[in-house]
Design an enzyme around this catalytic site. Structure first.
Site, PDB file in Angstrom:
ATOM      1  N   ARG A  54       0.800  -1.223   0.000  1.00  0.00           N
ATOM      2  CA  ARG A  54       0.000   0.000   0.000  1.00  0.00           C
ATOM      3  C   ARG A  54       0.833   1.274   0.000  1.00  0.00           C
ATOM      4  O   ARG A  54       0.444   2.255  -0.631  1.00  0.00           O
ATOM      5  CB  ARG A  54      -0.912  -0.014   1.242  1.00  0.00           C
ATOM      6  CG  ARG A  54      -1.869   1.165   1.364  1.00  0.00           C
ATOM      7  CD  ARG A  54      -2.749   1.008   2.593  1.00  0.00           C
ATOM      8  NE  ARG A  54      -3.639   2.136   2.781  1.00  0.00           N
ATOM      9  CZ  ARG A  54      -4.862   2.234   2.267  1.00  0.00           C
ATOM     10  NH1 ARG A  54      -5.325   1.245   1.521  1.00  0.00           N
ATOM     11  NH2 ARG A  54      -5.613   3.295   2.479  1.00  0.00           N
ATOM     12  N   ARG A 119      15.773 -27.856   4.841  1.00  0.00           N
ATOM     13  CA  ARG A 119      15.607 -26.959   5.983  1.00  0.00           C
ATOM     14  C   ARG A 119      16.785 -25.988   6.092  1.00  0.00           C
ATOM     15  O   ARG A 119      17.238 -25.646   7.181  1.00  0.00           O
ATOM     16  CB  ARG A 119      15.470 -27.744   7.296  1.00  0.00           C
ATOM     17  CG  ARG A 119      14.238 -28.616   7.371  1.00  0.00           C
ATOM     18  CD  ARG A 119      12.973 -27.782   7.326  1.00  0.00           C
ATOM     19  NE  ARG A 119      11.762 -28.624   7.343  1.00  0.00           N
ATOM     20  CZ  ARG A 119      10.537 -28.171   7.172  1.00  0.00           C
ATOM     21  NH1 ARG A 119      10.357 -26.879   6.953  1.00  0.00           N
ATOM     22  NH2 ARG A 119       9.511 -28.977   7.187  1.00  0.00           N
ATOM     23  N   THR A 145      30.691 -19.715   3.956  1.00  0.00           N
ATOM     24  CA  THR A 145      29.623 -20.097   4.871  1.00  0.00           C
ATOM     25  C   THR A 145      28.365 -19.320   4.486  1.00  0.00           C
ATOM     26  O   THR A 145      28.410 -18.416   3.658  1.00  0.00           O
ATOM     27  CB  THR A 145      30.015 -19.789   6.331  1.00  0.00           C
ATOM     28  OG1 THR A 145      29.043 -20.357   7.207  1.00  0.00           O
ATOM     29  CG2 THR A 145      30.112 -18.300   6.579  1.00  0.00           C
ATOM     30  N   SER A 146      27.238 -19.687   5.086  1.00  0.00           N
ATOM     31  CA  SER A 146      25.973 -19.066   4.700  1.00  0.00           C
ATOM     32  C   SER A 146      26.011 -17.551   4.837  1.00  0.00           C
ATOM     33  O   SER A 146      25.405 -16.815   4.041  1.00  0.00           O
ATOM     34  CB  SER A 146      24.827 -19.622   5.552  1.00  0.00           C
ATOM     35  OG  SER A 146      24.674 -21.005   5.345  1.00  0.00           O
ATOM     36  N   HIS A 193       4.179  25.757  25.129  1.00  0.00           N
ATOM     37  CA  HIS A 193       3.188  24.995  25.891  1.00  0.00           C
ATOM     38  C   HIS A 193       1.826  25.003  25.169  1.00  0.00           C
ATOM     39  O   HIS A 193       0.792  24.779  25.788  1.00  0.00           O
ATOM     40  CB  HIS A 193       3.017  25.532  27.317  1.00  0.00           C
ATOM     41  CG  HIS A 193       4.312  25.821  27.999  1.00  0.00           C
ATOM     42  ND1 HIS A 193       5.042  24.859  28.659  1.00  0.00           N
ATOM     43  CD2 HIS A 193       5.032  26.968  28.099  1.00  0.00           C
ATOM     44  CE1 HIS A 193       6.146  25.394  29.148  1.00  0.00           C
ATOM     45  NE2 HIS A 193       6.169  26.669  28.815  1.00  0.00           N
ATOM     46  N   GLN A 275      30.817 -15.258  13.015  1.00  0.00           N
ATOM     47  CA  GLN A 275      30.230 -15.798  11.799  1.00  0.00           C
ATOM     48  C   GLN A 275      29.501 -14.691  11.032  1.00  0.00           C
ATOM     49  O   GLN A 275      29.454 -14.684   9.806  1.00  0.00           O
ATOM     50  CB  GLN A 275      29.249 -16.927  12.135  1.00  0.00           C
ATOM     51  CG  GLN A 275      28.732 -17.647  10.896  1.00  0.00           C
ATOM     52  CD  GLN A 275      27.918 -18.866  11.253  1.00  0.00           C
ATOM     53  OE1 GLN A 275      26.695 -18.787  11.342  1.00  0.00           O
ATOM     54  NE2 GLN A 275      28.586 -19.981  11.475  1.00  0.00           N
ATOM     55  N   SER A 323     -14.493  13.007   5.761  1.00  0.00           N
ATOM     56  CA  SER A 323     -15.231  12.165   6.704  1.00  0.00           C
ATOM     57  C   SER A 323     -16.446  11.591   5.997  1.00  0.00           C
ATOM     58  O   SER A 323     -17.112  12.273   5.213  1.00  0.00           O
ATOM     59  CB  SER A 323     -15.685  12.997   7.916  1.00  0.00           C
ATOM     60  OG  SER A 323     -16.633  12.287   8.686  1.00  0.00           O
ATOM     61  N   ARG A 337      -1.026   9.999   8.709  1.00  0.00           N
ATOM     62  CA  ARG A 337      -0.344   8.778   8.257  1.00  0.00           C
ATOM     63  C   ARG A 337       1.132   8.827   8.618  1.00  0.00           C
ATOM     64  O   ARG A 337       1.702   7.837   9.100  1.00  0.00           O
ATOM     65  CB  ARG A 337      -0.504   8.612   6.746  1.00  0.00           C
ATOM     66  CG  ARG A 337       0.250   7.415   6.173  1.00  0.00           C
ATOM     67  CD  ARG A 337       0.109   7.326   4.661  1.00  0.00           C
ATOM     68  NE  ARG A 337      -1.269   7.097   4.275  1.00  0.00           N
ATOM     69  CZ  ARG A 337      -1.696   7.065   3.009  1.00  0.00           C
ATOM     70  NH1 ARG A 337      -0.846   7.273   2.024  1.00  0.00           N
ATOM     71  NH2 ARG A 337      -2.953   6.852   2.738  1.00  0.00           N
ATOM     72  N   ARG A 363      28.001 -16.455  17.148  1.00  0.00           N
ATOM     73  CA  ARG A 363      26.668 -16.080  16.645  1.00  0.00           C
ATOM     74  C   ARG A 363      25.639 -17.107  17.081  1.00  0.00           C
ATOM     75  O   ARG A 363      25.961 -18.243  17.394  1.00  0.00           O
ATOM     76  CB  ARG A 363      26.627 -15.897  15.120  1.00  0.00           C
ATOM     77  CG  ARG A 363      26.396 -17.064  14.190  1.00  0.00           C
ATOM     78  CD  ARG A 363      24.978 -17.544  13.906  1.00  0.00           C
ATOM     79  NE  ARG A 363      24.038 -16.582  13.407  1.00  0.00           N
ATOM     80  CZ  ARG A 363      23.682 -16.478  12.134  1.00  0.00           C
ATOM     81  NH1 ARG A 363      24.209 -17.266  11.236  1.00  0.00           N
ATOM     82  NH2 ARG A 363      22.766 -15.616  11.781  1.00  0.00           N
TER      83      ARG A 363
END
Length: 518
Positions: A54, A119, A145-146, A193, A275, A323, A337, A363
């Site tokens: 959006r 996995r 490594t990953s 204020h 890592q 409105s 927003r 890690r």
């Protein structure tokens, strides 16, 4: 038996929509196969992040997309193989050409099936890449490594995301600077204020906003420039696997790290990592975004308050509805927003703070799922509020007559000190004048507060013979511009000496307006 009772199994009520989810998926697949937009159909039946669906720009959404992520993984595997070949490992040009030809041909279904089986997301994509690069399959991810692809891709993504935000922030500052220059000398009632205070100018107030955003621009620039590449470090950061590949040649391992770092577009890499790269990097990145969120929240809150006073409004389109029940309403929905999303942005820094604090030793993997959420959401949110704020800043509407009326209501009280000084200069007593003005001020205040009338203090002063010697000076004494001090000069000096030089690197990127689709 009722349908609701039929849906109850083991104490759980299964909503009808849940029961039919498989059928929904089948419909989506069928529609996609027929070219009917099954993905859009599925999107209405499943949760989608509003940030991507959006609010955020397509450019920022792409940076955090799967396509960008996995294409970058493949690019990093290519960088590694190219550098390893150049440093003497037995990798052929044919293997590299095969990898180059398949950087973007990602079979996402195969990758998903492989991840379900293994996995392990990285190995799933190693296998998927290897499937379309059979000759290169044996050297993909060699020694790595990953986190070689995972962390380095995150750093590339952070850098690109900052580079997308910086010109957007510069454009907001530029628009507000133009607004401040235009209204540098327009007197307006100041508030402390949220109570009437001494006068300032519309442009000077805007410079308060600009100054905060300039600080954010400097901090975002510094955060981007401080990013370092993780580089080629191995499983626990010791580079042991690469030292073995190059048969103990430390020089080649260092050169490999340097070559890959430069290929990825970074000037520096961490010397020390576990890592992963230190998760304090994520803290720094999201801290500057949280600070930006605070700035935007303050700006948009100010605009909302001024909209209530009818002095200043955000853009309101011809057919826009404020409105559903009250057709006269002109709600500041853009600023609302921004405030709403800014609050979300400010809270996200808590995630990397906690993640960094609980990374055990070299890690732990409890950072992964959290980082998938907070990093993307922070940049998508920042992107959204900057685009929205640019739209607001390009269409701010000032109502000088309303501002002038409010000044007239309050200025007589503020001008009393000037009136006393004028009477003394004309030969009167300060104490006598003070007492007369005190009495007249209380009477005028009673008219305002108890009768709902206008402030008639000046009319009372004009009617009192005591003030006859200065009646001719009252117009000058009540000129609002004489109450704004050096506000206009401060605006000019600030824009010239601080803002314009800061925007200079973005001169070619400041054009173009933002049109909000929603």
């Amino acid at each position: 038996m009722t349908s609701r009772r039929k849906q109850r199994r083991g104490g759980v009520i299964r909503h009808r929509a849940w029961v039919s989810s498989s059928a929904t998926r089948k419909r989506g697949v069928l529609m996609a196969a027929n070219g009917c937009g099954g993905g859009e159909m599925a999107g209405h039946d499943t949760y989608r992040s509003p940030l991507a669906a959006r609010y955020a720009s397509p450019e920022m959404a792409f940076i955090f997309s799967d396509a960008h992520k996995f294409q970058t993984w493949r690019q990093l595997w290519l960088f590694l193989a190219e550098a390893e070949q150049k440093l003497g490992l037995p990798i052929t040009d044919e293997q590299l050409d095969e990898m180059r030809a398949n950087l973007h041909t990602i079979d996402y279904k195969m990758a998903a099936d492989e991840e379900k089986r293994l996995r392990h997301d990285v190995m799933a994509h190693v296998h998927t890449f290897g499937h379309c690069c059979p000759k290169a399959a044996g050297i993909i991810h060699l020694g790595a490594t990953s986190c070689y692809v995972g962390d380095n891709t995150d750093l590339i993504t952070l850098k690109k995301a900052f580079e997308l935000l910086l010109p957007k922030l510069a454009r907001v500052i530029s628009r507000l600077a133009d607004f401040a220059a235009e209204h540098a000398g327009l007197p307006t009632l100041g508030f402390t204020h949220f109570q009437p205070a001494q006068l300032t100018t519309v442009g000077k107030r805007c410079c308060l906003w600009i100054q905060d955003l300039c600080m954010d621009l400097e901090r975002l620039t510094r955060a981007r420039d401080d990013l370092r590449f993780r580089g080629v470090k191995g499983t626990t950061g010791t580079q042991a696997s690469f030292l073995q590949l190059f048969e103990g040649d430390h020089g080649k391992v260092e050169e490999l790290d340097k070559m890959v770092t430069e290929k990825a577009g970074f000037q520096r890499a961490f010397i020390i990592t576990g890592q992963t790269y230190t998760r304090k990097v994520d803290i720094e990145a999201l801290s500057v975004l949280a600070s930006l969120g605070a700035s935007v929240h303050k700006i948009c809150t100010d605009i909302r308050l001024l909209a209530n006073l009818k002095e200043l409004e955000e853009p309101f389109e011809k057919q826009q509805i404020g409105s559903s029940a009250m057709p006269y309403k002109r709600n500041p929905m853009r600023c609302e927003r921004c405030c709403s999303l800014a609050r979300h942005l400010m809270t996200l820094v808590l995630d990397p703070l906690q993640t960094a604090s609980v990374q055990w030793l070299e890690r732990t993997l409890d950072d992964s799922a959290n980082r998938r959420l907070c990093l993307a959401e922070a940049f998508l949110t920042a992107d959204t509020i900057l685009s929205t704020l640019q739209n607001v800043s390009e269409g701010l509407v000032v109502y000088p007559k309303v501002i002038e009326r409010r000044i007239r209501q309050e200025l007589p009280f503020m001008a009393t000190e000037n009136i006393i000084m004028a009477v003394v200069k004309a030969g009167g007593s300060r104490q006598d004048c003070h007492e007369r003005i005190r009495v007249l001020s209380q009477e005028a205040a009673a008219v305002v507060k108890q009768e709902g009338g206008d402030n008639d203090l000046i009319a009372r002063i004009r009617a009192d013979p005591y003030f006859g010697p200065i009646h001719g000076q009252l117009e000058h004494l009540l000129d609002p511009s004489s109450f704004t001090g050096r506000a206009a000069q401060q605006v000019e000096k600030f824009l010239q000496e601080e803002v314009r030089p800061l925007l200079k690197p973005y001169e070619g990127q400041l054009a173009g307006k933002v049109e909000l689709s929603l």
